[in-house]
Design an enzyme around this catalytic site. Structure first.
Site, PDB file in Angstrom:
ATOM      1  N   SER A   1      36.306  -6.190  -0.029  1.00  0.00           N
ATOM      2  CA  SER A   1      35.257  -6.895  -0.769  1.00  0.00           C
ATOM      3  C   SER A   1      33.878  -6.402  -0.326  1.00  0.00           C
ATOM      4  CB  SER A   1      35.428  -8.399  -0.590  1.00  0.00           C
ATOM      5  OG  SER A   1      34.704  -9.126  -1.552  1.00  0.00           O
TER       6      SER A   1
ATOM      7  N   HIS B   1      42.510 -11.870  -4.529  1.00  0.00           N
ATOM      8  CA  HIS B   1      41.421 -11.087  -3.941  1.00  0.00           C
ATOM      9  C   HIS B   1      41.642 -10.827  -2.452  1.00  0.00           C
ATOM     10  CE1 HIS B   1      37.452  -9.443  -3.462  1.00  0.00           C
ATOM     11  NE2 HIS B   1      37.040 -10.436  -2.696  1.00  0.00           N
TER      12      HIS B   1
ATOM     13  N   GLU C   1      21.342 -18.936   4.991  1.00  0.00           N
ATOM     14  CA  GLU C   1      20.145 -18.924   4.146  1.00  0.00           C
ATOM     15  C   GLU C   1      19.920 -17.555   3.527  1.00  0.00           C
ATOM     16  OE1 GLU C   1      15.325 -19.881   4.432  1.00  0.00           O
ATOM     17  OE2 GLU C   1      16.650 -20.364   6.112  1.00  0.00           O
TER      18      GLU C   1
END
Length: 269
Positions: free
Chosen positions: A93, A246, A186
């Site tokens: 990924s 996945h 964040e």
């Protein structure tokens, strides 16, 4: 199994003998996600499990950039694990995109490349899900959490899937000031567009052998991605593990190891 911290990235080694292989994890992951695969490859392979920037015990950065991440991995490999010559690299990924950029920018370090359920294109469909997961983790009041089971309870409503919560909770770490999330939540949240993309790598082409592994129950690798994959990686061989989604290496580990062994044993750099 031993941990090492270089000047760039945190790594974990599995095994002392055999050919060298490097594993790069996906979003929300850490190098140790590949521990089972690395152990199953012993004693024929010794593995380096890498925590990518803004994940695990590696340092945080001020932006998400695949070229920057690939260069950090390259620096780490040159310092030690690939000092004697190129190594096999496996990336899943997000880690698969880093691995591809690494091979394109630093081909002298990569003897063989394995790209797991991702393509060198914009990844579609995952940004909303990833945003939800990141927001859910950030919303947990860690000052009120004493143990991992408390965080698990707090996440049951927004993330009702037990396996997903268990995977995410591996990122909760206790330090001198209490519990905290290892990933840079964040930055990752604000960088989902960059994470979903793939950088311009110019005219670079990687000429080494490439195994492109897709999950049969995933749509991250599609037929329309093949021309771009072969343009950048002309020696690509694609394999689909039909029963996997996945997370190919965790959902079908035995089949993944068998495919990996076959590729590494029967291809010439």
């Amino acid at each position: 199994m031993a941990d090492f911290r270089t000047s760039t990235l945190h790594t974990t080694r599995v095994g002392d003998d055999g050919d060298r292989i490097v594993f790069l994890h996906g979003l929300f992951g850490r190098g140790k996600n590949f521990t089972r695969i690395a152990k199953d490859l012993q004693p024929d392979f010794r593995s380096l499990l890498v925590d990518l920037p803004n994940h695990g015990r590696s340092g945080w950065t001020d932006r998400v950039d695949y070229r920057q991440m690939a260069d950090s991995v390259a620096e780490t490999l040159r310092e030690d694990f690939a000092a004697e010559g190129p190594v096999a690299v496996v990336g899943h990924s997000l880690g698969g995109k880093v691995a591809m950029v690494l091979a394109l920018r630093h081909p002298e370090l990569v003897s063989r490349l394995v790209v797991v359920d991702i393509a060198p294109t914009r990844s579609g469909g995952g940004e909303g899900e990833f945003a939800h997961l990141l927001d859910s983790l950030a919303a947990v009041d860690l000052t009120a959490v004493q143990r991992r089971s408390d965080a698990d309870e707090a996440l049951k409503e927004p993330i009702p899937w037990d396996t997903t919560r268990s995977f995410l909770l591996q990122n909760l770490r206790r330090g001198p000031d209490g519990l905290s999330w290892e990933p840079n939540l964040e930055l990752l949240r604000s960088s989902l567009d960059a994470i979903g993309g793939f950088p311009d790598t110019g005219e670079a082409v990687y000429e080494g052998p490439v195994l492109w592994v897709a999950g049969g129950r995933s749509d991250y690798v599609r037929d329309e991605h093949a021309p771009q994959m072969r343009r950048l990686f002309p020696r690509t061989h694609r394999v689909t593990i039909r029963e996997a989604g996945h997370w190919v290496h965790s959902q079908e580990p035995e089949k993944f190891v068998a495919v990996l062994r076959g590729f590494l044993a029967h291809t010439e750099a």
